[in-house]
Motif scaffolding. Structure first.
Motif, PDB file in Angstrom:
ATOM      1  N   LEU A 289       0.847  -1.196   0.000  1.00  0.00           N
ATOM      2  CA  LEU A 289       0.000   0.000   0.000  1.00  0.00           C
ATOM      3  C   LEU A 289       0.882   1.245   0.000  1.00  0.00           C
ATOM      4  N   THR A 290       0.609   2.160  -0.911  1.00  0.00           N
ATOM      5  CA  THR A 290       1.377   3.408  -0.978  1.00  0.00           C
ATOM      6  C   THR A 290       0.405   4.579  -1.032  1.00  0.00           C
ATOM      7  N   VAL A 291       0.779   5.669  -0.360  1.00  0.00           N
ATOM      8  CA  VAL A 291      -0.064   6.864  -0.351  1.00  0.00           C
ATOM      9  C   VAL A 291       0.714   7.984  -1.032  1.00  0.00           C
ATOM     10  N   TYR A 305       2.909   8.658   3.377  1.00  0.00           N
ATOM     11  CA  TYR A 305       3.043   7.754   4.511  1.00  0.00           C
ATOM     12  C   TYR A 305       3.904   6.580   4.062  1.00  0.00           C
ATOM     13  N   LYS A 306       4.728   6.061   4.967  1.00  0.00           N
ATOM     14  CA  LYS A 306       5.651   4.981   4.569  1.00  0.00           C
ATOM     15  C   LYS A 306       4.886   3.770   4.023  1.00  0.00           C
ATOM     16  N   ALA A 307       5.503   3.079   3.077  1.00  0.00           N
ATOM     17  CA  ALA A 307       4.862   1.925   2.443  1.00  0.00           C
ATOM     18  C   ALA A 307       4.532   0.864   3.482  1.00  0.00           C
ATOM     19  N   SER A 308       3.353   0.255   3.324  1.00  0.00           N
ATOM     20  CA  SER A 308       2.975  -0.801   4.254  1.00  0.00           C
ATOM     21  C   SER A 308       2.350  -1.954   3.480  1.00  0.00           C
ATOM     22  N   SER A 492      13.445  10.545 -11.448  1.00  0.00           N
ATOM     23  CA  SER A 492      13.282  11.641 -10.487  1.00  0.00           C
ATOM     24  C   SER A 492      11.822  12.067 -10.344  1.00  0.00           C
ATOM     25  N   VAL A 493      10.892  11.291 -10.902  1.00  0.00           N
ATOM     26  CA  VAL A 493       9.474  11.685 -10.863  1.00  0.00           C
ATOM     27  C   VAL A 493       8.937  11.625  -9.428  1.00  0.00           C
ATOM     28  N   ILE A 494       9.486  10.732  -8.598  1.00  0.00           N
ATOM     29  CA  ILE A 494       9.050  10.696  -7.199  1.00  0.00           C
ATOM     30  C   ILE A 494      10.031  11.529  -6.392  1.00  0.00           C
ATOM     31  N   LYS A 495       9.570  12.689  -5.973  1.00  0.00           N
ATOM     32  CA  LYS A 495      10.467  13.683  -5.381  1.00  0.00           C
ATOM     33  C   LYS A 495      10.657  13.483  -3.880  1.00  0.00           C
ATOM     34  N   VAL A 496       9.641  12.967  -3.203  1.00  0.00           N
ATOM     35  CA  VAL A 496       9.728  12.817  -1.754  1.00  0.00           C
ATOM     36  C   VAL A 496       9.250  11.428  -1.354  1.00  0.00           C
ATOM     37  N   ARG A 497      10.074  10.730  -0.598  1.00  0.00           N
ATOM     38  CA  ARG A 497       9.672   9.415  -0.072  1.00  0.00           C
ATOM     39  C   ARG A 497       9.665   9.470   1.450  1.00  0.00           C
ATOM     40  N   ARG A 498       9.136   8.408   2.060  1.00  0.00           N
ATOM     41  CA  ARG A 498       9.155   8.272   3.520  1.00  0.00           C
ATOM     42  C   ARG A 498      10.069   7.106   3.866  1.00  0.00           C
TER      43      ARG A 498
END
Length: 639
Positions: A289-291, A305-308, A492-498
């Motif tokens: 699950l990814t948000v 939110y971090k992947a779960s 680089s399309v995902i700029k911010v991760r958790r």
């Protein structure tokens, strides 16, 4: 050099040489020269790498696999691989089963449908010597201390090195893809022109990701000298990248149950500024699950939110079916049958697979599952009575014997096999939607092969009760594959991760009376130190921008030292005070190869930069006095 500095040098030297006298788990501290947590958003630092001609993504699934590609000159045009020979009734065969067959002397023989069909046609006396493997990807998720030497079991019970199997599979896809590219371009296609992307579940820990990379090196997919030629893509992220580009005619909205048509082709699924959505990737082995939130105009993505998720994929239903067979025919018989007639067992599970796909909430007529002749025959030999007798004797009243030699299951019986797996997914989704970070979710995208299940779709609808729109892309099984190609074209399309975990190292700090526990006190040359202090690099669920660096400086204990080895610790908790706390475990080693960087400087400072904002953790290091690069590597596989 001041006295204080000499003392520090000595402590580092001693700490490196001797285990800490304090009660500690593992290594004592290193005194960081610069404990400051300097972070910088150098998104420009992300290496664009050499110019590749084509991006090829391999979706290495638990139950099925495939590849897709796009030429960098035509990024909009994603080609999915050619159709496979073979295939099952009622199963679209754009992807091939993740099955692999080795000859009795352990050489690669075939992959996918070809492996399955060849194995099926072998004489039983011969087939028991061949090594047939399926559903082996889950081993990387379930093995606690994964290493290069981890074993997996073939259908005949023999053990093989997992690394070999993964490497064989990747080599197979490399050959298939290069062959297809050569045919497309009318000449021998050079592997150096390919950027490879391999997909992995987002909930996989670092060792499993590193294992995939090691398998890629071993398979010859990419040379170890050019790691940038391979990127690891997280499955739900890939799905998310693809979903945000969906036009309305390419998906089904479960709320209205219509396929959208007749909209202007510019209508997008949900790409208004700031839209928040959840991607539920339901595969064979895991559910992820990814948000994400979209940031326009570029359409960049930010993880909220971090992947779960967890091991709640569709193979859970196969295990329930196996449990049901054990209940009817006895665990001892099923275990024997799997070893003695492995090919027939594979046949039985294929027969179950096609009926599994026919399960539906509103189904009223029973489902028939073909029992292979050798199952019926072997059972009679093993027990001295018939399969029919066993069914009558068992207390399982929703499974009957049909006169055509089939197991006849009521729809309720089939649905009950789905229940434990679907309950896990719904429980997980419920917990996720209760999190404060996961509010105002506009869409829920259901992707992955298991998303095709109407039982799962209905359960998700009942749980959400209209809070979000549930969207299912048309080619739901290929969503991840196409998204992984898009990710390879623009990582680089995902700029911010958790960050999924808290990472750090153990260090020595000045002992503070009243603040530090007495059992951590270490006195060296009159200076009081506190050992085992957890120096946090990054916290669990902390936002990390792509290219953001965590900097630390370390100094070799002795001028002659060739390698600095620093243990990396991690925890699922958001903060940790000491590396000896419960829940903190050693998870990797940072190696700084300082050989060849000797200098006349009285004190060598090695500045280390770690990058946590990507799909893999990276380290770089530099010798401050000379400005020379120091070879740095982080290793998460246990040795």
């Amino acid at each position: 050099m001041t006295e204080k500095e000499t003392a520090t040098e000595k402590i580092i030297a001693d700490a490196m040489a001797n285990p800490s006298p304090a009660k500690s788990m593992g290594d004592p501290g290193i005194t960081p020269l610069s404990p400051s947590h300097t972070q910088q958003n150098d998104t420009d630092n992300v290496p664009s790498g050499p110019a590749f001609v084509v991006v090829v993504a391999i979706d290495f699934g638990t139950t099925s696999s495939g590849y897709a590609y796009a030429f960098t000159k035509e990024p909009e045009c994603i080609h999915t691989m050619r159709r496979w020979e073979g295939g099952d009734p009622g199963v679209s065969n754009q992807k091939t089963p993740t099955t692999i067959l080795l000859t009795p002397d352990r050489k690669f023989h075939s992959f996918g449908y070809a492996a399955r069909d060849f194995y099926h046609d072998l004489d039983p006396s011969e087939s028991k010597h061949w090594l047939y493997l399926e559903k082996f990807k889950m081993k990387l998720h379930t093995t606690a201390n994964l290493s290069i030497d981890t074993d997996i079991h073939a259908a005949n019970g023999k053990r093989v090195k997992a690394l070999d199997i993964f490497a064989y599979a990747l080599a197979f896809f490399k050959e298939q893809a290069l062959k297809e590219l050569s045919d497309q371009t009318g000449g021998e296609f050079d592997n150096n022109d390919v950027r490879w992307v391999i997909t992995v579940p987002a909930i996989w820990k670092m060792p499993a990701k590193q294992f995939m990379r090691e398998a890629a090196y071993k398979s010859g997919l990419v040379p170890r000298e050019s790691p940038e030629q391979l990127i690891i893509s997280l499955e739900p992220e890939a799905a998310s990248i693809y979903c945000r580009k969906l036009r309305l005619h390419q998906m089904v909205d479960l709320g209205t149950q219509d396929t959208h048509n007749g909209f202007s082709p510019t209508d997008n699924a949900g790409t208004a500024q700031g839209d928040r959505y959840v991607v539920v990737d339901c595969g064979g082995g895991t559910v992820d699950l990814t948000v994400h939130q979209i940031r326009l105009p570029e359409g960049h993505l930010k993880e909220l939110y971090k992947a779960s998720g967890g091991p709640y994929g569709s193979i859970g239903i196969d295990y329930e079916f196996e449990k049901l067979l054990c209940k009817i025919f006895g665990q001892d018989f099923i275990d024997q049958f799997k070893i003695k007639r492995p090919a027939a067992w594979v046949d039985l599970m294929i027969a179950f697979e096609s009926r599994k796909r026919a399960a539906a909430p509103d189904r009223t007529n029973p489902l028939n599952i073909n029992l292979p002749f050798s199952f019926i025959d072997y059972y009679k030999k093993f027990r001295g009575h018939s399969v029919e007798h066993a069914l009558r004797k068992s207390n399982v009243d929703f499974v009957k014997w049909s006169s055509q030699g089939m197991l006849r299951m009521t729809p309720e019986a089939m649905n009950s096999l789905f229940k434990p797996t679907i309950d896990h997914i719904i429980q997980h989704l419920t917990e996720l939607f209760d999190k404060p970070e996961v509010s105002n979710i506009k869409f829920l995208f259901l992707v992955g092969g298991f998303a095709e299940s109407s039982l799962l779709q209905q359960a998700v609808q009942n749980m959400l009760q209209g809070r979000s729109r549930i969207i299912i892309p048309h080619d739901v099984g290929l969503t991840i594959l196409k998204g992984a190609v898009l990710f390879g074209l623009d990582p680089s399309v995902i700029k911010v991760r958790r960050s999924p975990l808290t990472y750090g190292v153990g260090v020595l700090n000045r002992y503070v009376e009243g603040k530090h526990p007495a059992d951590k006190l270490l006195v060296k040359d009159g200076t009081r130190w506190c050992t085992d202090v957890f120096d946090t690099f990054i916290s669990a669920d902390q936002s990390v921008a792509l290219g953001e660096l965590v900097k630390r400086s370390y100094t070799p204990a002795k001028p002659s030292q060739q390698v600095i080895v620093i243990h990396v610790y991690c925890s699922e908790k958001e903060s940790a005070g000491f590396i000896s706390e419960p829940g903190v475990r050693k998870c990797g080693t940072l190696r700084l190869d300082v050989s060849g960087t000797e200098s006349s400087a009285p004190r060598r400072e090695i500045q280390t930069h770690m990058q946590f904002g990507d799909t893999e953790i990276r380290a770089m290091a530099v010798d401050v006095s000379t400005g020379r690069t120091v070879k740095a590597s982080i290793d998460f596989l246990s040795h």
